[in-house]
Design a protein around this motif. Sequence first.
Motif, PDB file in Angstrom:
ATOM      1  N   CYS A   1      11.531   7.172   9.328  1.00 59.72           N
ATOM      2  CA  CYS A   1      12.251   5.953   8.952  1.00 59.72           C
ATOM      3  C   CYS A   1      11.583   4.736   9.588  1.00 59.72           C
ATOM      4  N   LEU A   2      11.270   4.860  10.875  1.00 58.91           N
ATOM      5  CA  LEU A   2      10.697   3.731  11.597  1.00 58.91           C
ATOM      6  C   LEU A   2       9.288   3.416  11.109  1.00 58.91           C
ATOM      7  N   VAL A   3       8.464   4.460  11.018  1.00 57.50           N
ATOM      8  CA  VAL A   3       7.067   4.235  10.659  1.00 57.50           C
ATOM      9  C   VAL A   3       6.963   3.625   9.260  1.00 57.50           C
ATOM     10  N   VAL A   4       7.703   4.211   8.337  1.00 59.86           N
ATOM     11  CA  VAL A   4       7.666   3.679   6.976  1.00 59.86           C
ATOM     12  C   VAL A   4       8.241   2.272   6.949  1.00 59.86           C
ATOM     13  N   GLY A   5       9.276   2.053   7.743  1.00 59.48           N
ATOM     14  CA  GLY A   5       9.910   0.746   7.758  1.00 59.48           C
ATOM     15  C   GLY A   5       9.010  -0.343   8.299  1.00 59.48           C
ATOM     16  N   ILE A   6       8.150   0.013   9.260  1.00 58.74           N
ATOM     17  CA  ILE A   6       7.293  -1.004   9.874  1.00 58.74           C
ATOM     18  C   ILE A   6       5.974  -1.149   9.140  1.00 58.74           C
ATOM     19  N   MET A   7       5.397  -0.011   8.713  1.00 54.58           N
ATOM     20  CA  MET A   7       4.078  -0.081   8.078  1.00 54.58           C
ATOM     21  C   MET A   7       4.110   0.547   6.690  1.00 54.58           C
ATOM     22  N   PRO A   8       4.891  -0.007   5.779  1.00 55.66           N
ATOM     23  CA  PRO A   8       5.021   0.635   4.466  1.00 55.66           C
ATOM     24  C   PRO A   8       3.705   0.681   3.702  1.00 55.66           C
TER      25      PRO A   8
ATOM     26  N   LEU B   1       0.709   0.931   4.712  1.00 58.59           N
ATOM     27  CA  LEU B   1      -0.270   1.903   5.191  1.00 58.59           C
ATOM     28  C   LEU B   1       0.185   3.330   4.957  1.00 58.59           C
ATOM     29  N   THR B   2       1.502   3.577   5.013  1.00 57.77           N
ATOM     30  CA  THR B   2       1.975   4.960   4.964  1.00 57.77           C
ATOM     31  C   THR B   2       2.301   5.413   3.548  1.00 57.77           C
ATOM     32  N   LEU B   3       3.357   4.842   2.982  1.00 59.51           N
ATOM     33  CA  LEU B   3       3.844   5.374   1.710  1.00 59.51           C
ATOM     34  C   LEU B   3       3.296   4.608   0.507  1.00 59.51           C
ATOM     35  N   GLY B   4       2.746   3.423   0.751  1.00 55.80           N
ATOM     36  CA  GLY B   4       2.317   2.571  -0.345  1.00 55.80           C
ATOM     37  C   GLY B   4       1.460   3.248  -1.398  1.00 55.80           C
ATOM     38  N   PRO B   5       0.313   3.817  -1.009  1.00 55.21           N
ATOM     39  CA  PRO B   5      -0.556   4.418  -2.023  1.00 55.21           C
ATOM     40  C   PRO B   5       0.125   5.545  -2.795  1.00 55.21           C
TER      41      PRO B   5
ATOM     42  N   SER C   1       2.074  -3.866  -4.262  1.00 58.84           N
ATOM     43  CA  SER C   1       1.919  -3.856  -2.814  1.00 58.84           C
ATOM     44  C   SER C   1       3.285  -3.860  -2.134  1.00 58.84           C
ATOM     45  N   VAL C   2       3.480  -2.933  -1.217  1.00 57.24           N
ATOM     46  CA  VAL C   2       4.740  -2.838  -0.497  1.00 57.24           C
ATOM     47  C   VAL C   2       4.537  -3.418   0.895  1.00 57.24           C
ATOM     48  N   SER C   3       5.329  -4.421   1.247  1.00 59.37           N
ATOM     49  CA  SER C   3       5.140  -4.978   2.584  1.00 59.37           C
ATOM     50  C   SER C   3       6.487  -5.359   3.173  1.00 59.37           C
ATOM     51  N   VAL C   4       6.499  -5.597   4.473  1.00 62.23           N
ATOM     52  CA  VAL C   4       7.753  -5.883   5.159  1.00 62.23           C
ATOM     53  C   VAL C   4       8.204  -7.318   4.893  1.00 62.23           C
ATOM     54  N   TRP C   5       7.247  -8.206   4.967  1.00 60.09           N
ATOM     55  CA  TRP C   5       7.604  -9.618   4.939  1.00 60.09           C
ATOM     56  C   TRP C   5       7.196 -10.277   3.629  1.00 60.09           C
TER      57      TRP C   5
END
Lengths: 963, 114
Positions: free
Chosen positions: A468-475, A477-481, A499-503
């Motif tokens: 949850c945390l990793v995907v939430g912070i670095m979407p 890099l992790t789940l995007g592709p 592109s999936v990003s936090v901000w």
Amino acid sequence: MNEPNLILLLVFLPFAGALVASTMPAGARTGTAWLSGLVMTAGLLILAALHGPVAEGRVLLETLSWVPSLGLDLDFRLDGFAWLFVTLVLGIGLLVVLYARYYLAKSDPAPRFHACILAFTGAMIGMLTSGNVIMLVVFWELTSLISFLLIGYWHRSPAARDGARMALVVTAAGGLCLLGAMLLLGQIAGTYDLDRILASGDVIRAHPLYGTTLALFLVGAFTKSAQVPFHFWLPNAMAAPTPVSAFLHSATMVKAGVFLLVRFSPALGGTEAWFFAVTGVGMATLLFGAVIALFRHDLKGLLAYSTISHLGLITALAGIGSNGAIVAAIFHIANHAVFKASLFMAAGIIDHESGTRDMRRLSGLMRLMPATGSLAIVAAAAMAGVPLLNGFLSKEMFFAEAVEWHNGTWLDNSLPYIATLASVFSVAYSLRFIATVFFGPPPTDLPKTPQEPVRWLRRPVELLVLICLVVGIMPGLTLGPTLNMAARSVMGADMPYYSVSVWHGLNTPLLMSLIAMVLGAVLYLTFASRIAQGPEGPPLVYKLQAQRFYERVMLAATWTGPRRLVRLFGPDRLQPQLRLIVLLAIGAMAYMMWGSTGLAPWRGFTDPNIGFLLMWTVGAACAVGAAWQAKYHRFASLVLLGGAGLVTCLTFAWLSAPDLAVTQLLVEVVTTVLLLLGLRWLPKRLVEIQGDRLRAARIRRSVDLVIAVVFGATVSAIAFTVMTRPQLSTVGDWFLRNAYSEGGGTNVVNVILVDFRAFDTFGEITVLVIVALTVFALLRRFRPAVESTGRPEQQALPTARDLQEDMLIPSVIMQWMFPVTIVLSAYLFMRGHDLPGGGFSAGVTLAIAFLLQYLATHVRWVESRLTVLPTRWMGFGLLIAGGTGMASWVFGYPFLTGHAQYVDLPLIGEVPAATAMIFDLGVFGAVTGATILMLIAIAHQSLRSTRVRAPDEVSRPDREEAA
Amino acid sequence: MEIVLSAAIGILAASGAWLLMRPRTFQVIVGLCLLSYAVNLFIFSMGRLTVGAPAIMPKGGFVNPDAFADPIPQALVLTAIVISFATTALFLVVMIVARGFSGTDHVDGQERNP
């Protein structure tokens, strides 16, 4: 190993594992857990190996031919979307298996659990990778079935049983609708291949049956994904063990419905009907689930309604169907699976350690189990959509779609408001979960004192929360592709990279999130105490339950309805039923007659022969007389029945059917004797039956008379109509032409029976033998009525002795006729192939020969001189007939192929020698044996009756076996 | 001929159907026998009526199918006769066994309350 084989392994390995697990000993908790874990790990490794080609955008295919003529093949395909989903299933599955190892008690049978979990995984993977829509439904129903077993795992608890049954009824009924939808889709697209159906979206949307197909399809998807109004099974399924809930009701089974919606959106979606139905139901479910969840006191109940709400969100996104919406839907499927599985597991730990799931009793657990508490708080925050957690991202994307996507309808315009409102409740229930369970005063009346669980029970939760945390912070890099890979396989390869990003900057969706969080907190803080004291549901609405409706329907379908039907058409009285059958027959015949007279030209009829007319005058009188006398004068009726039979027999002879005449005559004799033997066991009818002359009885008889006359008239009319039309050429002509050249006999009827259609005859003699054995078996335990025991009156009369003397001469004649009848039987048999006769008539004749001996003297006299073993006759008869049939296999021909030639015997001359004759011998044996067995079994009853119900009968039950 | 035979079939069928709807087991069994005569004759008559030309073939040579009776209905009816004998026997035994058990020969196994 190449890719297709890996796909097959992926699907079938869990099933194989399930088989192995189910055979392991009940106490093998660790062993079964290792087995499941290894199977899941192997699956994940296969997926890792397949990631490369899938990421390139390829669709991996494998086909196992099954019923190609029906378009039914075991096609498996793996694309990006399926890859992501299967990874989710196996990954969560692996953690659930680990969790279950420490969650389940020693007394719970571990092999059953793991076998079901593995089988469920297999069914789920099969559903996800199926490339044939029919097979997809098969796997779909398989998941329903296995989920029934899993929910009912603790089958001793009534709640588990009810929950399991409800889940099965609702989801399997939905599956049935889905099957209908898939069949329609197959008909519209002309194929059951998934890829080709998905490619023919335009054809499907333009088809007149699109509406029906869509409705059936959506019922299937909505029932599985617990959408309003089919949501009620999900909270009831919470009676399952927590690992099962975590697996089925967060990550896998309920996601099958949304998987289907996303998968088929290119084929069925894009229309206004689709948008309103799918997004409308999704938004309603989103709001409804969130509101109810706030009011549940049970931890798992809260999570169940929260699941319903999140499924609604995904459904709504699938209804919108734009590129962004599909990405968001897939993203939320993954995110929800992760945080909801961890929450279920955390709830399980709390239940496991404290002994209750009631939020009104739980309090201040943070002090007692800080680690679990922290994990649960993070997961709940993800559920609420707090920034820097994965739930926030997909929710934000949902808001963005709600705001930015437009098609100008009122539903579209209200999407942002409903979404925000639901989100307010979502924040409120997440807050309630955290605040009541982990904060506040220390708990007072818990069944157990809570403490941190064993390490391994917490590990899966830790890992999920980490995700949850990793995907939430670095979407990105992790789940995007992976997300883009999955969405592209649904929407087509030309979809732009998303592109999936936090901000995303300060924009409307962020504002909506903030509003929701503030309002949610205010809502909870304002009403916290009132919610805890209130009923389990929002004010006013909690009494309205779809479940009530379901229960009422089930009650009607399984209890009151059937009873009413039994009362209406109940089988406790025969007469109304037979009357109904006769009436139906009249209706069917009248329907047949309607307009059929014009089908063929009138041929005219031949003038009646005066002899024939006279004969049938007698025959008709006999028939009517038999019907008239059958109640009070059975013997007279039997004689009249014989008269009608004889006239029938003469008719056959008159109208060129000598075989029928012979058989009818012989069977008539046997039937009459049989019925005569039966008369002895019926009650005497010396006085009139009570109530026979009442008005009700008269009316009944008159009505029946009318029905019977109409029936007879209709049969008559059909017969006359057919007889006065010309005969067309039938298959009978072929038989006439080829009987001699192919079957080696000149009597066509016999050749048909023993050669052309010998298999039918084989079946027929088998039936005859079965009936004879049934008669024998029924009579072994026969108990006559008290009044029928003892010697019949006629034998007790003083004149009985004279009677025997009177019968002396006929009886001597009958004894002398014995050899003559046997010769007649042999004659009928030998000539059968060329002239009227054959195995049937010869068999019945031989049976009559024996019968005459019984009539002429008495049972004991015959049986001391003559041993007939009817069962052997029947057995050998069937063996010969079957053996003749099988002998043709030796020569490489199909069963019962005949061969015929003529053989020159010295003195006798040319004799037909066909294999059909041997078959006929079998027929002869079976018919003889069966007839004799039936007659003797009934005749023997008169011997037993003298001692039946004797006082010692009860204490010596072995006697009846000996009889 | 056709008129007589179809009338005969109708009378047999009507008598049989009437008995079928009666309350006593023996009536029903006699009714079934009559009904089976009617049905056998009915099936037989579907091959049309032929007098004096049974389906016995010459040994070899040309065969004119129109000159003989249709063998198909005859073969069917032959089977039907034997099977109806078997069912009659079975029904008879069920009838007397049921009478032994229930003490009545009413088709419902109990007398109707008047």
